[in-house]
Scaffold this motif. Structure first.
Motif, PDB file in Angstrom:
ATOM      1  N   CYS A 148       0.807  -1.236   0.000  1.00 49.81           N
ATOM      2  CA  CYS A 148       0.000   0.000   0.000  1.00 49.81           C
ATOM      3  C   CYS A 148       0.833   1.277   0.000  1.00 49.81           C
ATOM      4  O   CYS A 148       0.390   2.308  -0.500  1.00 49.81           O
ATOM      5  N   HIS A 149       2.026   1.225   0.596  1.00 49.39           N
ATOM      6  CA  HIS A 149       2.810   2.470   0.690  1.00 49.39           C
ATOM      7  C   HIS A 149       3.969   2.525  -0.305  1.00 49.39           C
ATOM      8  O   HIS A 149       4.664   3.530  -0.365  1.00 49.39           O
ATOM      9  N   GLY A 150       4.174   1.438  -1.048  1.00 52.59           N
ATOM     10  CA  GLY A 150       5.216   1.451  -2.077  1.00 52.59           C
ATOM     11  C   GLY A 150       6.568   1.002  -1.553  1.00 52.59           C
ATOM     12  O   GLY A 150       6.893   1.190  -0.383  1.00 52.59           O
ATOM     13  N   ALA A 151       7.373   0.427  -2.475  1.00 52.17           N
ATOM     14  CA  ALA A 151       8.658  -0.153  -2.092  1.00 52.17           C
ATOM     15  C   ALA A 151       9.596   0.899  -1.520  1.00 52.17           C
ATOM     16  O   ALA A 151      10.484   0.609  -0.718  1.00 52.17           O
ATOM     17  N   GLN A 152       9.434   2.161  -1.936  1.00 48.51           N
ATOM     18  CA  GLN A 152      10.293   3.226  -1.428  1.00 48.51           C
ATOM     19  C   GLN A 152       9.469   4.254  -0.668  1.00 48.51           C
ATOM     20  O   GLN A 152       9.840   5.431  -0.609  1.00 48.51           O
ATOM     21  N   GLY A 153       8.353   3.812  -0.131  1.00 51.26           N
ATOM     22  CA  GLY A 153       7.513   4.739   0.622  1.00 51.26           C
ATOM     23  C   GLY A 153       6.907   5.830  -0.234  1.00 51.26           C
ATOM     24  O   GLY A 153       6.516   6.884   0.266  1.00 51.26           O
ATOM     25  N   GLU A 154       6.836   5.572  -1.547  1.00 51.46           N
ATOM     26  CA  GLU A 154       6.366   6.634  -2.448  1.00 51.46           C
ATOM     27  C   GLU A 154       4.845   6.775  -2.463  1.00 51.46           C
ATOM     28  O   GLU A 154       4.298   7.704  -3.035  1.00 51.46           O
ATOM     29  N   GLY A 155       4.138   5.839  -1.808  1.00 51.16           N
ATOM     30  CA  GLY A 155       2.687   5.936  -1.741  1.00 51.16           C
ATOM     31  C   GLY A 155       2.026   5.233  -2.904  1.00 51.16           C
ATOM     32  O   GLY A 155       2.516   5.271  -4.029  1.00 51.16           O
ATOM     33  N   GLU A 156       0.947   4.530  -2.591  1.00 49.86           N
ATOM     34  CA  GLU A 156       0.118   3.934  -3.652  1.00 49.86           C
ATOM     35  C   GLU A 156      -1.329   4.077  -3.187  1.00 49.86           C
ATOM     36  O   GLU A 156      -1.907   5.126  -3.316  1.00 49.86           O
ATOM     37  N   ILE A 157      -1.834   3.002  -2.535  1.00 47.61           N
ATOM     38  CA  ILE A 157      -3.169   3.112  -1.928  1.00 47.61           C
ATOM     39  C   ILE A 157      -3.092   4.056  -0.729  1.00 47.61           C
ATOM     40  O   ILE A 157      -3.993   4.817  -0.442  1.00 47.61           O
ATOM     41  N   GLY A 158      -1.993   3.980  -0.015  1.00 49.61           N
ATOM     42  CA  GLY A 158      -1.778   4.833   1.156  1.00 49.61           C
ATOM     43  C   GLY A 158      -0.833   5.981   0.838  1.00 49.61           C
ATOM     44  O   GLY A 158      -0.217   6.008  -0.227  1.00 49.61           O
ATOM     45  N   PRO A 159      -0.706   6.935   1.757  1.00 49.51           N
ATOM     46  CA  PRO A 159       0.143   8.111   1.535  1.00 49.51           C
ATOM     47  C   PRO A 159       1.629   7.767   1.380  1.00 49.51           C
ATOM     48  O   PRO A 159       2.067   6.666   1.695  1.00 49.51           O
ATOM     49  N   ALA A 160       2.365   8.757   0.908  1.00 49.57           N
ATOM     50  CA  ALA A 160       3.809   8.608   0.683  1.00 49.57           C
ATOM     51  C   ALA A 160       4.544   8.741   2.015  1.00 49.57           C
ATOM     52  O   ALA A 160       5.091   9.790   2.336  1.00 49.57           O
ATOM     53  N   ILE A 161       4.556   7.649   2.773  1.00 51.56           N
ATOM     54  CA  ILE A 161       5.135   7.766   4.120  1.00 51.56           C
ATOM     55  C   ILE A 161       6.659   7.781   4.120  1.00 51.56           C
ATOM     56  O   ILE A 161       7.269   7.952   5.162  1.00 51.56           O
ATOM     57  N   GLY A 162       7.275   7.632   2.941  1.00 50.79           N
ATOM     58  CA  GLY A 162       8.732   7.761   2.880  1.00 50.79           C
ATOM     59  C   GLY A 162       9.157   9.170   2.502  1.00 50.79           C
ATOM     60  O   GLY A 162      10.344   9.459   2.375  1.00 50.79           O
ATOM     61  N   ASN A 163       8.203  10.051   2.346  1.00 50.49           N
ATOM     62  CA  ASN A 163       8.491  11.401   1.895  1.00 50.49           C
ATOM     63  C   ASN A 163       9.187  12.201   2.993  1.00 50.49           C
ATOM     64  O   ASN A 163       8.635  12.364   4.085  1.00 50.49           O
TER      65      ASN A 163
END
Ligand code: HEC
Ligand code: HEC
Length: 361
Positions: A148-163
């Motif tokens: 949900c948050h992407g392999a690099q935290g870039e966000g998909e279903i969920g927010p970009a928590i790696g930002n």
């Protein structure tokens, strides 16, 4: 340190210093204020977050009515996000200072209104770092969060928590609260019963290590510099700052001085736990409440530039700076945009060393 103290005494004081007496922040809103805030919401926010604050109308904008978000994020995280945005995502910066359409007073009013709509008791969260096994956290992230948050935290279903713009301005406790409790009414389910305490602490600590950028394999967690290292680039020439109102240096000019490795001292005048979350590299944690005589004993008196910054935009840094001026220090300045502005512009930050944070093997 408790959030209530930080929120009420420090953050609000600096954010609204000139706008309204402190007491007013916690009183019920008048009908007039509520109506004005509701109108601002429809004008500026409904496009993505929905007319009923339900979220997911455009650009995967999160819900603004979960109890979990309000309990953990009001007021600080909400104010920062609305004012400074999340660079690299569709969430823009709405404060005038960042070129947005809203005054501080309007942002404050909207934030109070958002909270009143949900009406939940604030969770009393600490600003201290959450400590955990970063290696275990990285694994937990891969197993449970990537989809949900992407392999690099870039966000998909969920927010970009790696930002970095998100991580630099949110406390560990805020992140952990979302992980443990989920966000009611959304895809973000509580992990409290699915993950062990170690996994939850680990994934929180892992996210913190990403605050200076996801791609760093394992960032160096800086310790506060020793006094003999306070002067950055001691062999280099001084920066050429043009100050606004004899006091303020712009984030642009400071970035240039950082990149050109100019000789200067940077003072982070916020509480030290926020230095740890993210700070401008090489800065010395020097909270505004420190004992001044002890502190200044270690500062150079030869005209080396001393730049103070805080989260405010500026109250804590201004207070330290005016003390320096009073004591006869010559080339002093305050960062005009504050650390939020710095982060919102996408300028680089470092993460601080917690005495107990464990790194991956
Ligand atoms: C163009 C679409 C868009 C508009 C307009 C917009 N937002 Fe957002 N907002 C987003 C997105 C997307 C995110 C999530 C960003 C991320 O990935 O971190 C977000 C995140 C947030 C968050 C953080 C929520 C959380 O779960 O941490 C808050 C608070 C917020 N927005 C408030 C507002 C308010 C208030 C307004 C109006 C002043 C507004 N937004 C306008 C798209 C938008
Ligand atoms: C099924 C999809 C899904 C999974 C799996 C998931 N999340 Fe989320 N997460 C979301 C969504 C959607 C939101 C935003 C919810 C909202 O509207 O407030 C969110 C919000 C968050 C937030 C708050 C971010 C903010 O901007 O305020 C954090 C932190 C978070 N998730 C961490 C994690 C971690 C860590 C994991 C793995 C242990 C994880 N999530 C797993 C979908 C997911």
């Amino acid at each position: 340190m408790k959030r209530r103290f930080f929120g009420a005494a420090t953050f609000w004081a600096v954010f609204v210093l000139t706008a309204a007496p402190l007491q007013a922040q916690f009183e019920d809103m008048s009908a007039e204020e509520s109506n004005a805030a509701a109108a601002d919401y429809q004008k500026y926010c409904a496009l993505c977050h929905g007319t009923e604050r339900e979220g997911y109308v455009n650009d995967q904008a999160p819900s603004l009515r979960s109890e979990s978000l309000m309990a953990s994020g009001y007021p600080t995280e909400l104010l920062y996000t609305i004012g400074y945005g999340r660079r690299g995502t569709p969430m823009g910066a709405f404060s005038e200072e960042m070129g947005g359409p809203m005054s501080r007073e309007e942002i404050r009013r909207l934030t109070r209104w958002l909270n009143e709509q949900v009406g939940v008791e604030p969770a009393d969260l600490s600003y201290e770092p959450v400590t955990g096994d970063v290696g275990l956290g990285e694994k937990t992230y891969g197993d449970h969060c990537v989809k949900c948050h992407g392999a690099q935290g870039e966000g998909e279903i969920g927010p970009a928590i790696g930002n970095p713009a998100m991580l630099s301005l949110t406390s560990d406790a805020f992140l952990k609260y979302a992980i443990e409790n989920g966000r009611d009414g959304t895809e973000m389910r509580p992990f409290r019963d699915q993950l062990s305490v170690d996994e939850i602490n680990g994934v929180t600590a892992f996210l913190r290590t990403r605050a200076s950028g996801w791609k760093m394999k394992m960032p160096v967690l800086e310790s506060p510099p020793a006094p003999e290292d306070w002067i950055l680039n001691p062999e280099s020439p001084a920066p050429e700052f043009v100050l606004k109102d004899d006091t303020y240096v712009s984030a642009n000019d400071l970035l240039r001085a950082v990149q050109e490795k100019r000789r200067m001292v940077l003072l982070d005048t916020r509480v030290t736990s926020t230095w740890q979350m993210a700070h401008i590299e090489g800065s010395v944690p020097m909270p505004y409440y420190d004992d001044f005589d002890t502190v200044t004993a270690n500062l150079p008196t030869d005209g080396t530039w001393i730049v103070s910054y805080c989260e405010c935009p500026r109250a804590a840094a201004e207070s330290v700076n005016s003390e320096l001026v009073k004591q006869g220090f010559q080339n002093t300045a305050v960062l005009w945009e504050g650390i939020q502005g710095w982060v919102a512009l996408g300028y680089p930050v470092s993460v601080g060393q917690s005495t107990v944070m464990e790194t991956a093997p």
